[in-house]
Design a protein around this motif. Structure first.
Motif, mmCIF file in Angstrom:
data_model
loop_
_atom_site.group_PDB
_atom_site.id
_atom_site.type_symbol
_atom_site.label_atom_id
_atom_site.label_comp_id
_atom_site.label_asym_id
_atom_site.label_seq_id
_atom_site.Cartn_x
_atom_site.Cartn_y
_atom_site.Cartn_z
ATOM 1 N N CYS A 66 -5.735 -11.829 2.817
ATOM 2 C CA CYS A 66 -4.807 -10.696 2.905
ATOM 3 C C CYS A 66 -4.847 -10.136 4.318
ATOM 4 O O CYS A 66 -5.877 -10.149 4.986
ATOM 5 N N HIS B 179 0.846 -1.178 0.000
ATOM 6 C CA HIS B 179 0.000 0.000 0.000
ATOM 7 C C HIS B 179 0.890 1.239 0.000
ATOM 8 O O HIS B 179 1.719 1.427 0.889
ATOM 9 N N HIS C 125 -5.496 3.964 -5.419
ATOM 10 C CA HIS C 125 -6.335 3.664 -4.255
ATOM 11 C C HIS C 125 -7.546 4.599 -4.240
ATOM 12 O O HIS C 125 -7.755 5.365 -5.186
ATOM 13 N N GLU D 127 -4.373 4.622 4.977
ATOM 14 C CA GLU D 127 -4.767 4.963 3.602
ATOM 15 C C GLU D 127 -6.164 5.578 3.510
ATOM 16 O O GLU D 127 -6.538 6.130 2.497
ATOM 17 N N TRP D 128 -6.910 5.494 4.607
ATOM 18 C CA TRP D 128 -8.255 6.086 4.604
ATOM 19 C C TRP D 128 -8.255 7.512 5.158
ATOM 20 O O TRP D 128 -9.296 8.105 5.371
ATOM 21 N N ASP E 299 -10.869 -3.455 -5.803
ATOM 22 C CA ASP E 299 -11.332 -3.208 -4.440
ATOM 23 C C ASP E 299 -12.268 -2.006 -4.444
ATOM 24 O O ASP E 299 -11.880 -0.936 -4.914
ATOM 25 N N TYR F 166 -3.252 -3.933 -7.966
ATOM 26 C CA TYR F 166 -4.448 -3.528 -7.216
ATOM 27 C C TYR F 166 -4.984 -2.279 -7.890
ATOM 28 O O TYR F 166 -4.219 -1.370 -8.231
HETATM 29 C C1 GLC Z 1 -10.199 -2.456 2.185
HETATM 30 C C2 GLC Z 1 -9.876 -1.006 2.308
HETATM 31 C C3 GLC Z 1 -8.604 -0.677 1.730
HETATM 32 C C4 GLC Z 1 -7.546 -1.715 1.593
HETATM 33 C C5 GLC Z 1 -8.092 -3.066 1.281
HETATM 34 C C6 GLC Z 1 -7.081 -4.159 1.298
HETATM 35 O O1 GLC Z 1 -11.170 -2.780 1.346
HETATM 36 O O2 GLC Z 1 -10.859 -0.149 1.815
HETATM 37 O O3 GLC Z 1 -8.128 0.513 2.223
HETATM 38 O O4 GLC Z 1 -6.794 -1.356 0.518
HETATM 39 O O5 GLC Z 1 -9.126 -3.347 2.068
HETATM 40 O O6 GLC Z 1 -7.633 -5.409 1.357
#
Ligand code: GLC
Length: 412
Positions: free
Chosen positions: A239, A22, A81, A33-34, A167, A125
């Motif tokens: 994961c 990530h 992302h 990341e959020w 995703d 991704y």
């Molecule tokens: C989730 C999240 C995300 C992350 C992902 C990884 O869905 O929204 O931030 O990248 O999971 O599995």
């Protein structure tokens, strides 16, 4: 009838253990990341991350080597992302990419090329939800066309890729995402690409569209897939983060131990699933010391386990200890033994523990010739009574502790 896996799926399954990466503008803020969404970061502040994104510490070759040493055989990189920023050259589709900030390098290109050199499968991704693109809420059909064109770029400019890992469909569960079109295009352009679409925390292991090649278990424990009557063989992937965030979060110190990660990896292989372990890169693409150190420990275990970890398959044999399991490779079996003590003279070495050394495995057909530990080649005492194998699982000798010990069972 249980369907046979297509070649790409069988190969992916045999890679067994992968690295999730990530990395994006959010990494500059180092709080997950959020962050844009959860902390409601003002636009101007997030813009600064974009204006300062140089990727000066990103060395794809070094990361690929690190993954390889850790025993990982594929890498899944966040090419875009939820914040909408792309690590690849969007070729005029959007200004919100690596070519329009100080970076000016196509990082996906660097990544894919580095992977290829080391026989690491590059997986891409890609978010399907977008927090900043106005069309995501205002004109969804137009947004889907933008998404399709984005994915088309990934499928045409980087040579052969391992697959796409989507995703975000969970953000609009009832919408028509036009998946036939998207997946159809991928398989037209990249016939050997895996297609995965994360079903999220709440719908782990759920199969969806017929083009999907693997189900996902985000932060979860995979369960055995029941493939009876399925129209195709679908594999599974678990994961997981090393601490509590996917993107780097400097104040999250809640790391898993090598034991927890190795046991998770073992659990995945026990049920025939892959394990995708995440690292969050630093602001400009560096690897944290903590990450590096943990990967190094896991690599020591994988090196010991490599003979069966990747190509060993779950089998019917049942172990007396619930956590233990057996993988079959060719005509040999490998038993993964958990919770063994470390042996040392009593009262001298504090870690001295003793447990029952008598273990059994039932369901054997054929005669066992020999059993030895993979970590030190030492032979195990055993006795076979028809389909039941009893063996003595001694602990680790002073000087080593592999967490999960593996013994190879050779058949006559
Ligand atoms: C989730 C999240 C995300 C992350 C992902 C990884 O869905 O929204 O931030 O990248 O999971 O599995």
């Amino acid at each position: 009838m249980i369907p046979k896996p297509e070649k790409r799926i069988a190969e992916f399954e045999n890679r067994g253990f992968g690295m999730f990466i990530h990395w994006g503008l959010y990494s500059s803020l180092a709080q997950g990341e959020w962050t844009l969404n959860i902390h409601k970061i003002p636009e101007a502040q997030y813009r600064k991350c974009f204006e300062q994104f140089s990727a000066k510490d990103f060395d794809a070759k070094q990361i690929v080597k690190l993954a390889k040493q850790a025993g990982m055989k594929y890498i899944t990189l966040t090419t875009r992302h939820h914040d909408g920023f792309s690590l690849y050259d969007t070729r005029g589709l959007s200004e919100y990419d690596v070519m329009h900030c100080p970076c000016q390098r196509d990082l996906v290109k660097e990544f894919v090329e580095a992977c290829r050199e080391e026989d690491i499968l590059p997986m891409l991704y890609h978010t399907t939800l977008d927090w900043v693109h106005p069309d995501f809420d205002a004109n969804f059909d137009r947004y889907l066309e933008y998404l399709r064109q984005s994915v088309e770029i990934l499928c045409t400019h980087y040579g052969k890729i391992g697959g796409l890992w989507f995703d975000g469909n969970w953000s609009k569960r009832d919408a028509d995402w036009k998946l036939d079109e998207l997946y159809g295009m991928i398989h037209r352009l990249q016939p050997d690409a895996m297609i995965i679409n994360n079903t999220g925390l709440s719908e782990q292991g759920k199969t969806g569209h017929p083009e999907i090649d693997s189900v996902t278990f985000e932060q979860g424990q995979a369960t055995v897939m029941n493939r009876e009557g399925m129209s195709k063989y679908v594999t599974a992937e678990m994961c997981q983060t090393m601490n509590r965030h996917w993107g780097i979060a400097e104040r999250d110190i809640d790391y898993k131990s090598p034991r927890q990660m190795i046991e998770r990896l073992c659990h995945a292989r026990k049920v025939g699933a892959n394990y995708l372990l995440n690292i969050g890169l630093t602001a400009q693409g560096g690897v944290m010391k903590m990450t590096e150190a943990l990967l190094e420990m896991i690599g020591i275990w994988c090196d010991m386990a490599k003979e069966s970890l990747y190509e060993g398959k779950p089998c019917e044999l049942v172990c007396s200890n619930e956590k233990d399991f057996v993988l079959k490779k060719g005509k040999d079996y490998f038993v993964y033994v958990h919770d063994l003590p470390m042996l040392g003279p009593k009262d001298v070495v504090a870690a001295y523990e003793s447990t029952d050394e008598n273990h059994t495995i039932s369901g054997f057909q054929g005669k066992v010739k020999s059993i030895h530990w993979l970590d030190n080649e030492e032979e195990l005492l055993f006795h076979q009574d028809q389909d039941v194998l009893s063996y003595r699982a001694v602990g680790f000798l002073y000087g080593s502790q592999y967490i999960v010990r593996i013994a190879k069972i050779e058949m006559q």
